[in-house]
Scaffold this motif. Structure first.
Motif, PDB file in Angstrom:
ATOM      1  N   THR A 186      36.625  33.733  43.035  1.00 27.68           N
ATOM      2  CA  THR A 186      35.574  34.536  42.409  1.00 27.68           C
ATOM      3  C   THR A 186      36.075  35.943  42.115  1.00 27.68           C
ATOM      4  OG1 THR A 186      33.944  33.283  43.693  1.00 27.68           O
ATOM      5  CG2 THR A 186      33.178  35.284  42.604  1.00 27.68           C
ATOM      6  N   ALA A 187      36.800  36.522  43.063  1.00 28.39           N
ATOM      7  CA  ALA A 187      37.348  37.863  42.861  1.00 28.39           C
ATOM      8  C   ALA A 187      38.307  37.889  41.671  1.00 28.39           C
ATOM      9  CB  ALA A 187      38.068  38.327  44.126  1.00 28.39           C
ATOM     10  N   THR A 188      39.137  36.871  41.553  1.00 29.93           N
ATOM     11  CA  THR A 188      40.076  36.783  40.430  1.00 29.93           C
ATOM     12  C   THR A 188      39.322  36.679  39.103  1.00 29.93           C
ATOM     13  OG1 THR A 188      41.721  35.710  41.835  1.00 29.93           O
ATOM     14  CG2 THR A 188      42.000  35.485  39.455  1.00 29.93           C
ATOM     15  N   ALA A 189      38.241  35.896  39.091  1.00 31.13           N
ATOM     16  CA  ALA A 189      37.442  35.757  37.873  1.00 31.13           C
ATOM     17  C   ALA A 189      36.827  37.099  37.473  1.00 31.13           C
ATOM     18  CB  ALA A 189      36.346  34.708  38.089  1.00 31.13           C
ATOM     19  N   TYR A 190      36.343  37.855  38.449  1.00 26.61           N
ATOM     20  CA  TYR A 190      35.798  39.187  38.162  1.00 26.61           C
ATOM     21  C   TYR A 190      36.875  40.112  37.603  1.00 26.61           C
ATOM     22  CZ  TYR A 190      31.126  38.773  40.247  1.00 26.61           C
ATOM     23  OH  TYR A 190      29.824  38.448  40.491  1.00 26.61           O
ATOM     24  N   GLU A 191      38.050  40.063  38.216  1.00 30.16           N
ATOM     25  CA  GLU A 191      39.136  40.935  37.777  1.00 30.16           C
ATOM     26  C   GLU A 191      39.503  40.667  36.320  1.00 30.16           C
ATOM     27  OE1 GLU A 191      43.473  42.331  39.531  1.00 30.16           O
ATOM     28  OE2 GLU A 191      42.847  40.251  39.784  1.00 30.16           O
ATOM     29  N   LYS A 192      39.472  39.407  35.927  1.00 30.25           N
ATOM     30  CA  LYS A 192      39.852  39.033  34.559  1.00 30.25           C
ATOM     31  C   LYS A 192      38.894  39.591  33.516  1.00 30.25           C
ATOM     32  CE  LYS A 192      42.457  34.800  35.558  1.00 30.25           C
ATOM     33  NZ  LYS A 192      42.481  33.319  35.426  1.00 30.25           N
ATOM     34  N   ILE A 193      37.628  39.795  33.892  1.00 30.57           N
ATOM     35  CA  ILE A 193      36.670  40.316  32.914  1.00 30.57           C
ATOM     36  C   ILE A 193      36.440  41.813  33.093  1.00 30.57           C
ATOM     37  CG2 ILE A 193      35.516  38.091  32.649  1.00 30.57           C
ATOM     38  CD1 ILE A 193      33.200  39.196  34.347  1.00 30.57           C
ATOM     39  N   GLY A 194      37.246  42.437  33.965  1.00 26.68           N
ATOM     40  CA  GLY A 194      37.182  43.887  34.105  1.00 26.68           C
ATOM     41  C   GLY A 194      36.215  44.413  35.132  1.00 26.68           C
ATOM     42  N   TYR A 195      35.634  43.539  35.963  1.00 22.39           N
ATOM     43  CA  TYR A 195      34.712  43.970  37.016  1.00 22.39           C
ATOM     44  C   TYR A 195      35.544  44.288  38.271  1.00 22.39           C
ATOM     45  CZ  TYR A 195      30.605  42.557  34.328  1.00 22.39           C
ATOM     46  OH  TYR A 195      29.619  42.453  33.377  1.00 22.39           O
ATOM     47  N   ILE A 196      36.224  45.420  38.249  1.00 23.57           N
ATOM     48  CA  ILE A 196      37.202  45.746  39.280  1.00 23.57           C
ATOM     49  C   ILE A 196      36.539  45.997  40.642  1.00 23.57           C
ATOM     50  CG2 ILE A 196      39.084  47.276  39.946  1.00 23.57           C
ATOM     51  CD1 ILE A 196      39.594  45.464  37.480  1.00 23.57           C
ATOM     52  N   ASN A 197      35.441  46.736  40.672  1.00 19.66           N
ATOM     53  CA  ASN A 197      34.779  47.017  41.951  1.00 19.66           C
ATOM     54  C   ASN A 197      34.287  45.735  42.618  1.00 19.66           C
ATOM     55  OD1 ASN A 197      35.177  49.777  41.755  1.00 19.66           O
ATOM     56  ND2 ASN A 197      33.222  50.139  40.726  1.00 19.66           N
ATOM     57  N   GLU A 198      33.704  44.829  41.806  1.00 14.32           N
ATOM     58  CA  GLU A 198      33.251  43.562  42.353  1.00 14.32           C
ATOM     59  C   GLU A 198      34.427  42.739  42.877  1.00 14.32           C
ATOM     60  OE1 GLU A 198      32.317  44.875  39.571  1.00 14.32           O
ATOM     61  OE2 GLU A 198      30.127  44.833  39.409  1.00 14.32           O
ATOM     62  N   ALA A 199      35.534  42.747  42.129  1.00 12.93           N
ATOM     63  CA  ALA A 199      36.726  42.011  42.549  1.00 12.93           C
ATOM     64  C   ALA A 199      37.250  42.564  43.874  1.00 12.93           C
ATOM     65  CB  ALA A 199      37.804  42.087  41.477  1.00 12.93           C
ATOM     66  N   LYS A 200      37.317  43.886  43.980  1.00 13.96           N
ATOM     67  CA  LYS A 200      37.810  44.522  45.199  1.00 13.96           C
ATOM     68  C   LYS A 200      36.931  44.164  46.385  1.00 13.96           C
ATOM     69  CE  LYS A 200      38.831  49.035  47.226  1.00 13.96           C
ATOM     70  NZ  LYS A 200      38.773  50.517  47.031  1.00 13.96           N
ATOM     71  N   TYR A 201      35.616  44.199  46.184  1.00 22.94           N
ATOM     72  CA  TYR A 201      34.663  43.861  47.256  1.00 22.94           C
ATOM     73  C   TYR A 201      34.914  42.450  47.784  1.00 22.94           C
ATOM     74  CZ  TYR A 201      30.185  42.298  49.198  1.00 22.94           C
ATOM     75  OH  TYR A 201      29.201  41.747  49.997  1.00 22.94           O
ATOM     76  N   LEU A 202      35.101  41.492  46.876  1.00 23.83           N
ATOM     77  CA  LEU A 202      35.295  40.112  47.303  1.00 23.83           C
ATOM     78  C   LEU A 202      36.674  39.864  47.895  1.00 23.83           C
ATOM     79  CD1 LEU A 202      33.494  38.214  44.395  1.00 23.83           C
ATOM     80  CD2 LEU A 202      32.656  38.633  46.719  1.00 23.83           C
ATOM     81  N   PHE A 203      37.698  40.517  47.351  1.00 20.84           N
ATOM     82  CA  PHE A 203      39.036  40.375  47.929  1.00 20.84           C
ATOM     83  C   PHE A 203      39.030  40.880  49.378  1.00 20.84           C
ATOM     84  CE2 PHE A 203      41.185  40.249  43.602  1.00 20.84           C
ATOM     85  CZ  PHE A 203      41.656  38.958  43.769  1.00 20.84           C
ATOM     86  N   GLU A 204      38.337  41.993  49.625  1.00 18.17           N
ATOM     87  CA  GLU A 204      38.266  42.527  50.986  1.00 18.17           C
ATOM     88  C   GLU A 204      37.461  41.596  51.888  1.00 18.17           C
ATOM     89  OE1 GLU A 204      36.534  46.331  50.347  1.00 18.17           O
ATOM     90  OE2 GLU A 204      38.445  47.318  49.879  1.00 18.17           O
ATOM     91  N   LYS A 205      36.403  41.027  51.357  1.00 18.80           N
ATOM     92  CA  LYS A 205      35.541  40.135  52.149  1.00 18.80           C
ATOM     93  C   LYS A 205      36.269  38.840  52.513  1.00 18.80           C
ATOM     94  CE  LYS A 205      30.682  38.731  52.078  1.00 18.80           C
ATOM     95  NZ  LYS A 205      30.245  39.720  53.076  1.00 18.80           N
TER      96      LYS A 205
END
Length: 208
Positions: A186-205
């Motif tokens: 999910t974090a990778t999918a967010y990163e691909k569309i430019g949702y960096i904060n959301e990606a970071k949150y999930l990678f940390e989680k």
């Protein structure tokens, strides 16, 4: 005997483990009313059957991919959900074909989710989008950005005492690892569309 009993109890005591119920609750919380969910694995299937036996989210139609090759199972489910499982599904024998016929027949009528992002022999007609701990089935070519942007499931999940390599039971450890893997996807999918904060949150989680 007493010594063996103490050792066995220590290895199998789960009175403080809520992972199976939490996992089932999280899956059900990820889906809107009247969705169709295809699960895989006894730990997931058992959790959902248990929760639905308590009257929780009985609006969700639940199918178990692991036994979708059994005619008796498909016919039984068809008797409960004739509008979902039609004759084409019954007359097929391959579980992947059966599943994809169900997709084609129902995707315009209800949201469909699966436990896995991909499957062997998958038709190019379908894709998946991570929605919390599960994956929404979409027609290939669907713009998934809107689905990802609306995905807030992780914020409401219960994951009490949920740690990797903590559980001595292989099935429970499998659920924990599945959660971590899905977080990463999910974090990778967010990163691909430019949702960096959301990606970071999930990678940390992911590391709990």
């Amino acid at each position: 005997i007493i010594f063996q009993g103490r050792i066995a109890f220590a290895d199998n005591d789960r009175h403080n483990h809520s992972i199976v119920k939490d996992f089932g609750d999280n899956i059900l919380a990820s889906m809107p009313p009247n969705s169709l969910f295809i699960a895989y694995g006894d730990s997931v299937g058992g959790a959902l059957l248990y929760l639905q036996s308590l009257g929780i989210r009985n609006d969700i139609i639940f199918l178990h991919f692991g036994i979708m090759d059994r005619d008796w199972y498909i016919k039984n489910k068809s008797s409960f959900y004739p509008s979902v499982i039609n004759e084409d599904v019954i007359n097929s024998a391959d579980p992947v074909t059966r599943m994809e016929i169900i997709f084609r027949h129902n995707l315009s009528e209800r949201n469909i989710y699966v436990m896995f992002p991909n499957w062997k022999g998958r038709s190019p007609d379908f894709g998946t989008v991570p929605v919390g701990i599960i994956f929404q089935v979409v027609e290939q070519g669907t713009d998934t950005k809107e689905i990802l942007a609306a995905n807030k499931a992780w914020e409401n999940y219960k994951l009490e005492g949920f740690r990797l390599d903590f559980y001595k039971n292989r099935g429970l450890n499998g659920l924990a690892k599945l959660a971590a893997a899905t977080l990463s996807l999910t974090a990778t999918a967010y990163e691909k569309i430019g949702y960096i904060n959301e990606a970071k949150y999930l990678f940390e989680k992911e590391f709990f």
